[in-house]
Scaffold this motif. Sequence first.
Motif, PDB file in Angstrom:
ATOM      1  N   LEU A  79      51.441  45.731  40.814  1.00 27.78           N
ATOM      2  CA  LEU A  79      50.446  44.718  40.445  1.00 27.78           C
ATOM      3  C   LEU A  79      49.100  45.031  41.091  1.00 27.78           C
ATOM      4  N   VAL A  80      48.056  45.006  40.287  1.00 29.06           N
ATOM      5  CA  VAL A  80      46.687  45.218  40.759  1.00 29.06           C
ATOM      6  C   VAL A  80      46.015  43.856  40.963  1.00 29.06           C
ATOM      7  N   ASN A  81      45.406  43.668  42.127  1.00 24.89           N
ATOM      8  CA  ASN A  81      44.559  42.498  42.397  1.00 24.89           C
ATOM      9  C   ASN A  81      45.321  41.178  42.364  1.00 24.89           C
ATOM     10  N   MET A  82      46.548  41.210  42.822  1.00 27.34           N
ATOM     11  CA  MET A  82      47.322  39.966  42.918  1.00 27.34           C
ATOM     12  C   MET A  82      47.537  39.558  44.373  1.00 27.34           C
ATOM     13  N   GLY A  83      46.732  40.102  45.270  1.00 27.27           N
ATOM     14  CA  GLY A  83      46.822  39.785  46.691  1.00 27.27           C
ATOM     15  C   GLY A  83      45.902  40.715  47.449  1.00 27.27           C
ATOM     16  N   GLY A  84      46.019  40.713  48.764  1.00 30.26           N
ATOM     17  CA  GLY A  84      45.140  41.550  49.577  1.00 30.26           C
ATOM     18  C   GLY A  84      45.487  43.028  49.512  1.00 30.26           C
ATOM     19  N   VAL A  85      46.670  43.333  49.028  1.00 27.48           N
ATOM     20  CA  VAL A  85      47.111  44.726  48.894  1.00 27.48           C
ATOM     21  C   VAL A  85      47.761  44.876  47.523  1.00 27.48           C
ATOM     22  N   PRO A  86      47.867  46.118  47.017  1.00 28.44           N
ATOM     23  CA  PRO A  86      48.638  46.306  45.788  1.00 28.44           C
ATOM     24  C   PRO A  86      50.083  45.883  46.049  1.00 28.44           C
ATOM     25  N   LEU A  87      50.711  45.292  45.044  1.00 24.84           N
ATOM     26  CA  LEU A  87      52.039  44.708  45.232  1.00 24.84           C
ATOM     27  C   LEU A  87      53.024  45.257  44.211  1.00 24.84           C
ATOM     28  N   ARG A  88      54.293  45.181  44.549  1.00 26.64           N
ATOM     29  CA  ARG A  88      55.352  45.325  43.564  1.00 26.64           C
ATOM     30  C   ARG A  88      55.745  43.934  43.097  1.00 26.64           C
ATOM     31  N   ALA A  89      56.482  43.870  42.004  1.00 24.88           N
ATOM     32  CA  ALA A  89      56.990  42.590  41.504  1.00 24.88           C
ATOM     33  C   ALA A  89      58.503  42.617  41.620  1.00 24.88           C
ATOM     34  N   PRO A  90      59.037  42.349  42.831  1.00 26.25           N
ATOM     35  CA  PRO A  90      60.475  42.553  43.076  1.00 26.25           C
ATOM     36  C   PRO A  90      61.361  41.661  42.213  1.00 26.25           C
ATOM     37  N   ALA A 106      56.913  37.749  37.200  1.00 28.06           N
ATOM     38  CA  ALA A 106      56.032  38.768  37.783  1.00 28.06           C
ATOM     39  C   ALA A 106      55.147  38.233  38.904  1.00 28.06           C
ATOM     40  N   ALA A 107      54.780  36.951  38.838  1.00 23.89           N
ATOM     41  CA  ALA A 107      53.856  36.416  39.841  1.00 23.89           C
ATOM     42  C   ALA A 107      54.585  35.761  41.009  1.00 23.89           C
ATOM     43  N   ASP A 108      55.921  35.766  40.966  1.00 27.13           N
ATOM     44  CA  ASP A 108      56.678  35.094  42.031  1.00 27.13           C
ATOM     45  C   ASP A 108      56.331  35.685  43.394  1.00 27.13           C
ATOM     46  N   GLY A 109      56.058  34.819  44.340  1.00 27.38           N
ATOM     47  CA  GLY A 109      55.805  35.263  45.704  1.00 27.38           C
ATOM     48  C   GLY A 109      54.429  35.844  45.938  1.00 27.38           C
ATOM     49  N   THR A 110      53.555  35.827  44.934  1.00 23.42           N
ATOM     50  CA  THR A 110      52.217  36.393  45.129  1.00 23.42           C
ATOM     51  C   THR A 110      51.246  35.308  45.577  1.00 23.42           C
ATOM     52  N   ASN A 111      50.182  35.750  46.205  1.00 19.16           N
ATOM     53  CA  ASN A 111      49.142  34.830  46.650  1.00 19.16           C
ATOM     54  C   ASN A 111      47.794  35.414  46.240  1.00 19.16           C
ATOM     55  N   PRO A 112      47.503  35.399  44.935  1.00 22.44           N
ATOM     56  CA  PRO A 112      46.316  36.109  44.446  1.00 22.44           C
ATOM     57  C   PRO A 112      45.004  35.421  44.815  1.00 22.44           C
ATOM     58  N   PRO A 113      43.929  36.175  44.795  1.00 26.46           N
ATOM     59  CA  PRO A 113      42.627  35.597  45.151  1.00 26.46           C
ATOM     60  C   PRO A 113      42.209  34.495  44.178  1.00 26.46           C
ATOM     61  N   ASP A 114      41.552  33.498  44.734  1.00 23.30           N
ATOM     62  CA  ASP A 114      41.103  32.334  43.982  1.00 23.30           C
ATOM     63  C   ASP A 114      39.582  32.360  44.083  1.00 23.30           C
ATOM     64  N   GLU A 115      38.912  32.761  43.024  1.00 29.14           N
ATOM     65  CA  GLU A 115      37.453  32.865  43.093  1.00 29.14           C
ATOM     66  C   GLU A 115      36.860  32.468  41.741  1.00 29.14           C
ATOM     67  N   PRO A 116      35.528  32.327  41.657  1.00 25.94           N
ATOM     68  CA  PRO A 116      34.945  31.731  40.456  1.00 25.94           C
ATOM     69  C   PRO A 116      35.304  32.445  39.147  1.00 25.94           C
ATOM     70  N   HIS A 117      35.530  33.757  39.188  1.00 29.26           N
ATOM     71  CA  HIS A 117      35.844  34.457  37.947  1.00 29.26           C
ATOM     72  C   HIS A 117      37.260  34.187  37.473  1.00 29.26           C
ATOM     73  N   ALA A 118      38.140  33.874  38.384  1.00 28.88           N
ATOM     74  CA  ALA A 118      39.536  33.629  38.013  1.00 28.88           C
ATOM     75  C   ALA A 118      40.219  32.850  39.126  1.00 28.88           C
ATOM     76  N   THR A 119      40.837  31.748  38.777  1.00 31.27           N
ATOM     77  CA  THR A 119      41.610  31.015  39.771  1.00 31.27           C
ATOM     78  C   THR A 119      42.905  31.767  40.050  1.00 31.27           C
ATOM     79  N   ALA A 120      43.556  31.384  41.148  1.00 30.54           N
ATOM     80  CA  ALA A 120      44.833  32.011  41.481  1.00 30.54           C
ATOM     81  C   ALA A 120      45.845  31.756  40.364  1.00 30.54           C
ATOM     82  N   GLU A 121      45.821  30.536  39.821  1.00 36.03           N
ATOM     83  CA  GLU A 121      46.797  30.201  38.770  1.00 36.03           C
ATOM     84  C   GLU A 121      46.555  31.043  37.515  1.00 36.03           C
TER      85      GLU A 121
END
Lengths: 272, 156
Positions: free
Chosen positions: A206-217, A236-251
């Motif tokens: 996963l690209v840009n779904m947290g502070g580091v590149p992630l796998r989707a276990p 795919a998004a289970d357990g992720t904490n993606p950035p929440d910013e004006p261009h895209a919310t975490a959800e």
Amino acid sequence: MIPAEFRYERVSTVDEALARLAEHGDDAKVLAGGHSLLPLMKLRLAAPEYLVDIGPVDELRYVRLDGDEVVIGALSRYSDLEQDPVLRKHAPLLAHVSGEVGDRQVRHRGTLGGSLVHADSAADLPAVVLASDGVLVARGPSGERRIRASEFFLGPFTTPLEPDELLTEVRLPRQTGLGWGFEKFTRRAIDWAMVGVAVVGGKVGLVNMGGVPLRAPATEAALASGASIVDAAALAADGTNPPDEPHATAEYRRHLARVLTRRALTQAAARS
Amino acid sequence: MKVSIEVNGRPVAEEVPDRTLLVHFLRDTAGFTGTNIGCDTTSCGACTVLLDGESVKSCTVLAAQADGHAVTTVEGLSDPDGELHPVQRAFREQHGLQCGFCTPGMIMASVSLLADNPKPTRDEIRAGLEGNLCRCTGYHNIVSSVMDASGQEVDW
């Protein structure tokens, strides 16, 4: 905009690079293609005292097979990788995604190693190497060490490399014949991915779904136990904490991750 | 440091600060002001030149990195007797520009694209020029220009 003052030093071998890095320690940054570092320096977000330009180090530019692995010199450019026949056959995901980074001009300069050591979770190639179970080879004063991609991305822009170490090679297990897919969602053609998904042989990066590149276990486990693509992608998004910013919310990013994972898995299924 | 670059076939050697960007070397040291600085952040492509024949954004390359290499700017495309390069001619004939600010970079990116893909489709041209922004034309006539330059029918 111009960078703050620095001393420019050009080297043409790995040994020479290591000698300069040993001498300058924390005061030096390695310059490869410069397409992450120079923009940061122009914005004065980075101001190293020394730049060690490894551009002429031709010994770090290669793609070849070594047993059941594909090995790639760290200084290989995106434009080299997207067209490399060995890579296209044995690690086609990396070849394809190399052709999706930035634009043609960027791909003529940017390097695989540069992207990995910059360790930006919004970059495409770190997630590809992570999904590929890649191994990164670094050289330093005490010799060579190998670091699994899963242990390389420690935090935003943070890796375990010491200031006197140089990333020299990336090793991927051969993916010959495995299904693969890649999807990214960008606001404009050459933007960083808002979210990206790289799939190869049932592994998902996963690209840009947290502070580091992630796998989707959760997705990978579901696939391994025979779940459908639709059901597996929903995790795919289970357990992720993606950035929440004006261009895209975490959800919204979680939503993108699920949709793009479904599409990338569908591509991979069609190719396997 | 002393930087020596072959610019448009002519060697240019000058002592410049280490932090000099290639685009500033080309404009201020070599005197080729055809290369524009647009966004200055590797996005817009206005500063695109050929480095050893490949398109690069010269705002994101140090002059020092180009030391010992060859650079072509838009001034280096036409014949010595002034005959326009096919891409230049096509941009003029197909109205591939309005204000003209993006044009030098757009032309250099097109030359590089055609070197790799001599007969691109309209879609391939759009993708191949994704690193160059034009705020006037809507790109339509730019795509037509590249079609024309590659000897293909300009088929809308």
